[in-house]
Design a protein around this motif. Structure first.
Motif, PDB file in Angstrom:
ATOM      1  N   TYR A  64       0.852  -1.184   0.000  1.00  0.00           N
ATOM      2  CA  TYR A  64       0.000   0.000   0.000  1.00  0.00           C
ATOM      3  C   TYR A  64       0.890   1.237   0.000  1.00  0.00           C
ATOM      4  CZ  TYR A  64      -4.320  -2.567   0.841  1.00  0.00           C
ATOM      5  OH  TYR A  64      -5.413  -3.386   0.706  1.00  0.00           O
ATOM      6  N   ASN A  65       0.542   2.213  -0.842  1.00  0.00           N
ATOM      7  CA  ASN A  65       1.304   3.465  -0.899  1.00  0.00           C
ATOM      8  C   ASN A  65       2.759   3.265  -1.294  1.00  0.00           C
ATOM      9  OD1 ASN A  65      -0.629   5.507  -0.099  1.00  0.00           O
ATOM     10  ND2 ASN A  65      -0.655   4.477   1.882  1.00  0.00           N
ATOM     11  N   LEU A  66       3.041   2.209  -2.032  1.00  0.00           N
ATOM     12  CA  LEU A  66       4.422   1.942  -2.443  1.00  0.00           C
ATOM     13  C   LEU A  66       5.282   1.913  -1.179  1.00  0.00           C
ATOM     14  CD1 LEU A  66       4.170   4.443  -5.424  1.00  0.00           C
ATOM     15  CD2 LEU A  66       4.078   1.960  -5.601  1.00  0.00           C
ATOM     16  N   LEU A 249      -6.343  10.726 -15.282  1.00  0.00           N
ATOM     17  CA  LEU A 249      -5.405  10.151 -14.309  1.00  0.00           C
ATOM     18  C   LEU A 249      -5.874  10.356 -12.876  1.00  0.00           C
ATOM     19  CD1 LEU A 249      -1.975  11.286 -15.793  1.00  0.00           C
ATOM     20  CD2 LEU A 249      -2.930   8.975 -15.798  1.00  0.00           C
ATOM     21  N   ARG A 250      -6.664  11.381 -12.622  1.00  0.00           N
ATOM     22  CA  ARG A 250      -7.161  11.714 -11.273  1.00  0.00           C
ATOM     23  C   ARG A 250      -6.004  11.911 -10.292  1.00  0.00           C
ATOM     24  NH1 ARG A 250      -9.717  14.210 -12.293  1.00  0.00           N
ATOM     25  NH2 ARG A 250     -10.912  14.413 -10.396  1.00  0.00           N
ATOM     26  N   ASP A 270      -8.746   5.998   2.017  1.00  0.00           N
ATOM     27  CA  ASP A 270      -8.855   5.346   0.709  1.00  0.00           C
ATOM     28  C   ASP A 270      -7.727   4.356   0.442  1.00  0.00           C
ATOM     29  OD1 ASP A 270      -6.783   7.096   0.442  1.00  0.00           O
ATOM     30  OD2 ASP A 270      -7.573   8.189  -1.270  1.00  0.00           O
ATOM     31  N   GLY A 271      -6.878   4.115   1.428  1.00  0.00           N
ATOM     32  CA  GLY A 271      -5.740   3.212   1.209  1.00  0.00           C
ATOM     33  C   GLY A 271      -4.676   3.812   0.310  1.00  0.00           C
ATOM     34  N   GLY A 274      -4.113   6.130  -6.124  1.00  0.00           N
ATOM     35  CA  GLY A 274      -3.599   5.141  -7.078  1.00  0.00           C
ATOM     36  C   GLY A 274      -2.144   5.395  -7.463  1.00  0.00           C
ATOM     37  N   ALA A 275      -1.326   4.334  -7.397  1.00  0.00           N
ATOM     38  CA  ALA A 275       0.122   4.511  -7.479  1.00  0.00           C
ATOM     39  C   ALA A 275       0.655   4.625  -8.908  1.00  0.00           C
ATOM     40  CB  ALA A 275       0.814   3.344  -6.783  1.00  0.00           C
ATOM     41  N   LEU A 276       0.066   3.907  -9.839  1.00  0.00           N
ATOM     42  CA  LEU A 276       0.697   3.843 -11.156  1.00  0.00           C
ATOM     43  C   LEU A 276       0.697   5.213 -11.833  1.00  0.00           C
ATOM     44  CD1 LEU A 276       2.123   1.872 -13.002  1.00  0.00           C
ATOM     45  CD2 LEU A 276      -0.076   1.398 -14.106  1.00  0.00           C
ATOM     46  N   GLY A 277      -0.431   5.903 -11.769  1.00  0.00           N
ATOM     47  CA  GLY A 277      -0.476   7.248 -12.324  1.00  0.00           C
ATOM     48  C   GLY A 277       0.561   8.155 -11.674  1.00  0.00           C
TER      49      GLY A 277
ATOM     50  N   HIS B  35      -0.501  -6.333   2.516  1.00  0.00           N
ATOM     51  CA  HIS B  35       0.397  -6.132   1.381  1.00  0.00           C
ATOM     52  C   HIS B  35       0.553  -7.432   0.594  1.00  0.00           C
ATOM     53  CE1 HIS B  35       1.273  -2.315   3.210  1.00  0.00           C
ATOM     54  NE2 HIS B  35       1.700  -2.902   4.318  1.00  0.00           N
ATOM     55  N   ARG B 134     -15.751   1.218   9.259  1.00  0.00           N
ATOM     56  CA  ARG B 134     -16.604   2.124   8.482  1.00  0.00           C
ATOM     57  C   ARG B 134     -18.018   2.165   9.052  1.00  0.00           C
ATOM     58  NH1 ARG B 134     -12.466   1.568   5.092  1.00  0.00           N
ATOM     59  NH2 ARG B 134     -12.317   3.076   3.382  1.00  0.00           N
ATOM     60  N   PRO B 247      -1.950  -3.882  -4.220  1.00  0.00           N
ATOM     61  CA  PRO B 247      -2.798  -2.978  -3.432  1.00  0.00           C
ATOM     62  C   PRO B 247      -2.523  -1.505  -3.718  1.00  0.00           C
ATOM     63  CG  PRO B 247      -1.072  -3.911  -2.046  1.00  0.00           C
ATOM     64  CD  PRO B 247      -0.965  -4.594  -3.379  1.00  0.00           C
ATOM     65  N   ALA B 248      -1.323  -1.176  -4.159  1.00  0.00           N
ATOM     66  CA  ALA B 248      -1.000   0.237  -4.388  1.00  0.00           C
ATOM     67  C   ALA B 248      -1.783   0.816  -5.567  1.00  0.00           C
ATOM     68  CB  ALA B 248       0.496   0.403  -4.629  1.00  0.00           C
ATOM     69  N   LEU B 249      -2.245  -0.055  -6.470  1.00  0.00           N
ATOM     70  CA  LEU B 249      -2.977   0.432  -7.642  1.00  0.00           C
ATOM     71  C   LEU B 249      -4.329   1.032  -7.256  1.00  0.00           C
ATOM     72  CD1 LEU B 249      -2.346  -2.467 -10.168  1.00  0.00           C
ATOM     73  CD2 LEU B 249      -1.355  -0.175 -10.237  1.00  0.00           C
ATOM     74  N   ARG B 250      -4.895   0.596  -6.152  1.00  0.00           N
ATOM     75  CA  ARG B 250      -6.222   1.051  -5.697  1.00  0.00           C
ATOM     76  C   ARG B 250      -7.284   0.821  -6.762  1.00  0.00           C
ATOM     77  NH1 ARG B 250      -6.119  -0.429  -2.297  1.00  0.00           N
ATOM     78  NH2 ARG B 250      -7.807   0.639  -1.270  1.00  0.00           N
ATOM     79  N   GLY B 274      -8.944   6.498 -11.162  1.00  0.00           N
ATOM     80  CA  GLY B 274      -7.722   6.731 -11.934  1.00  0.00           C
ATOM     81  C   GLY B 274      -7.590   5.791 -13.131  1.00  0.00           C
ATOM     82  N   ALA B 275      -7.308   6.366 -14.299  1.00  0.00           N
ATOM     83  CA  ALA B 275      -7.423   5.614 -15.556  1.00  0.00           C
ATOM     84  C   ALA B 275      -6.206   4.747 -15.853  1.00  0.00           C
ATOM     85  CB  ALA B 275      -7.648   6.581 -16.710  1.00  0.00           C
ATOM     86  N   LEU B 276      -5.019   5.197 -15.520  1.00  0.00           N
ATOM     87  CA  LEU B 276      -3.838   4.475 -15.997  1.00  0.00           C
ATOM     88  C   LEU B 276      -3.766   3.081 -15.389  1.00  0.00           C
ATOM     89  CD1 LEU B 276      -1.473   4.798 -17.901  1.00  0.00           C
ATOM     90  CD2 LEU B 276      -0.115   5.650 -15.986  1.00  0.00           C
TER      91      LEU B 276
END
Lengths: 402, 402
Positions: A64-66, A249-250, A270-271, A274-277, B35, B134, B247-250, B274-276
């Protein structure tokens, strides 16, 4: 076995927004939505960046979060530190920056930390629909301050703050888009920026500086950001990668005092964004920021020229506007008696989408005879055809243009 | 010029969560957080996928939501339609699937549509912390149903539903993780799935089937998803790409009746997910799904074996557990008198992080003598060292193991 279906309508929470309809695709003449120029998405550059950054940091996608923690990818925050220093004269550390899933997410988190129903927020009279809709949904009192061709009027702001103080109201923040104001496209001069900070200190009201469009200036000198002029903690500074690269990309960010950021982080469940973007944008912009922006801005300026010519051709003197020094939208004024909202449906039936002014204002009635046209997505041909069609529809519905 | 700073504490909303601290990096022996295995991030595969999908659809990054609309990238929803049909026997159209920023985001939107303070939701007694936290935050009454080695007990669920009905309470939904239950790792047999659907119909309470771990089964036959057995609209089916890839991709999703999905869409004001990440995952999994999962599962099974051996070595008979047929966590039972929460800080001081059972339950007290160990991130060596250290800490703090 279960046969009768669930009656979900009997389970829904109260006061939900109206359900969404099925998505039917974009209108042909799409002058709304803040999209970007498809021809300026640097596809090959993003491919190179993806390969490089995935080889470098790809394994950290397992966490999570790299390996960067909840503020966001280190590489992207490092890029922002440099960019903000170089282009916006802001000195910041990367741990004062929170990466968000678009700048609206930053606004949401800021609102969550600061606002309760009945609170008051000051905005520009004509302002970003997303910001003002969020405030209304939170049952916040939105007070609009008039603009002129140089942005928010400081005399009017001083009066508003004074009036509110007399009523015992301390606004939670002053929301401003000082650099390419949305929707008017103005740039707030540096003197007004200083005056805004002075008023912020006098009335103990923070400033939310939304700089989503500040990268998209082509001609004018850009005054320093309000944040860079602030010797203390008055400014919550928001930015985005939607306008300088890609809205899909948000990715956005907020630069804020740790006191505020640590509360926003606690609400950001939100955990991580998103990391890739984040990874790809960091790598791409570290290597290509200025070149990309120069090319993007040139293309946007060209489209704005096309739009202005089309308006001159098809609307003539029936409408007026200040041609903005940057950005992706034009704010068009019609004669006082026209309500552009009433033309929206007829235009859409012809495939032409525009933003009625009343949707883009703290006081809808004050912007009734305006509309906003976004010009980044449409091609020259579509702009020309679309404005011709728009003029036809307006002529038919309102008699303007004659 | 402004000199005195803003006193933000006087502006904050009431009832905020405690502010976050500065992030200090991951603990060395990190058995928490869900993770994944860094060695199984398919870096080269993702690079290839990025290049291919960006060349194909990259220009659409200029528009919000690409050209796919607010449900999410068409390519990813198309992949899910195929995957759900092939592996989970679910017949769905792509316009019944909403892509979300992680499965928690799907839970958030579902909660937003269905829940108000004072509502009741049924969960498994031991359940996912993120779901139950939650619910508590929303001031929802959480009723836990006991589990056995086959998951949620249907006799206990029937009793709970009956009791609530007598009190005039119609729960808003039954939350279950039927396939690799979190935290117990069990798989709900097909007969119970049918019974669960029968009870859902009888009491008119929908089921939220959370299948975040269903792809990570190595030995056992996987029963059909509850959603696939439902002839009507009883099931809101949630899944994720966090556990089967990163998980980092969300990235997560929900498959739901349009009546519910259209309300969730109306509440999803994030400008799209997020699109990518969506693009790259869609392309990668369209070409590599089975091969990737086979390899990932083999590596996870190996790590679980390492963990179980380490527990045997260092804890012996002092603890017990059912070795799960898949997933990324082990649920470990201590003698009744032990409260694992009281050992958390001492373990962390030694660099060992675990989830105290009480954080992972509808009734914290019922899970007080359990803990959850995630095993996907740590290497064999770290698992062995970490469990040795954990045993030392428990011995010191509780006298167990002797």
């Amino acid at each position: 076995m279960a046969e009768s279906g669930i009656d979900y309508s009997s389970l829904f929470a109260k006061n939900l927004p109206a359900a969404s309809g099925r998505w039917g695709g974009f209108p042909k003449y799409n002058f709304i939505g803040g999209h970007n120029n498809p021809d300026e998405i640097p596809v090959e550059g993003l491919i190179e960046a993806s390969a490089r950054v995935l080889r470098q940091d790809g394994q950290s996608l397992a966490t999570y979060n790299l390996s960067s923690g909840p503020l966001g990818y280190n590489g992207l925050r490092d890029f922002l530190v440099e960019k903000l220093a170089h282009y916006r004269q802001i000195r910041a550390n990367s741990d004062e920056i929170l990466i968000t899933s678009g700048s609206n997410h930053a606004i949401d988190l800021m609102n969550q930390v600061l606002l309760e129903p009945g609170d008051t927020v000051i905005t520009e009279l004509f302002t970003y629909q997303g910001a003002v809709n969020r405030l209304r949904k939170l049952q916040v009192n939105v007070v609009g301050v008039p603009l002129d061709e140089d942005g928010m009027r400081m005399d009017a702001l001083a009066m508003t703050l004074g009036d509110l103080q007399k009523q015992g109201v301390r606004p939670k923040y002053i929301y401003t888009i000082p650099t390419i104001q949305n929707p008017t496209g103005s740039i707030l001069p540096v003197e007004r920026r200083h005056e805004l900070l002075r008023l912020s200190a006098e009335y103990r009201v923070p400033i939310c500086e939304d700089e989503c469009y500040a990268d998209l200036i082509w001609d004018a000198d850009m005054p320093e950001s309000i944040r860079s002029l602030d010797p203390s903690n008055h400014v919550l500074h928001i930015g985005s990668f939607s306008k300088n690269l890609s809205p899909a990309l948000r990715l956005g960010y907020i630069l804020a005092p740790w006191e505020v950021l640590s509360q926003m982080l606690a609400c950001k469940n939100d955990g991580g964004t998103g990391a890739l973007g984040q990874m790809v944008v960091a790598d791409y912009f570290q290597n290509n920021y200025r070149a990309h922006l120069d090319q993007l801005c040139a293309s946007l300026k060209h489209k704005l020229d096309t739009l202005v010519k089309a308006l001159q051709t098809h609307f003539g003197d029936a409408v007026s506007y200040d041609v903005p020094p940057g950005g992706i939208f034009l704010w068009v004024k019609f004669p006082e008696h026209i309500d552009t909202k009433k033309v929206e449906a007829a235009a859409l039936a012809e495939g032409v989408a525009f933003n009625p002014g009343s949707d883009w204002a703290a006081d809808p009635d004050a912007a009734r005879n305006y509309l906003r046209l976004c010009f980044a997505l449409a091609s020259d041909e579509i702009i020309e055809e679309g404005i011709a069609k728009l003029a036809q529809v307006f002529r038919q519905e309102t008699g303007v243009p004659e």
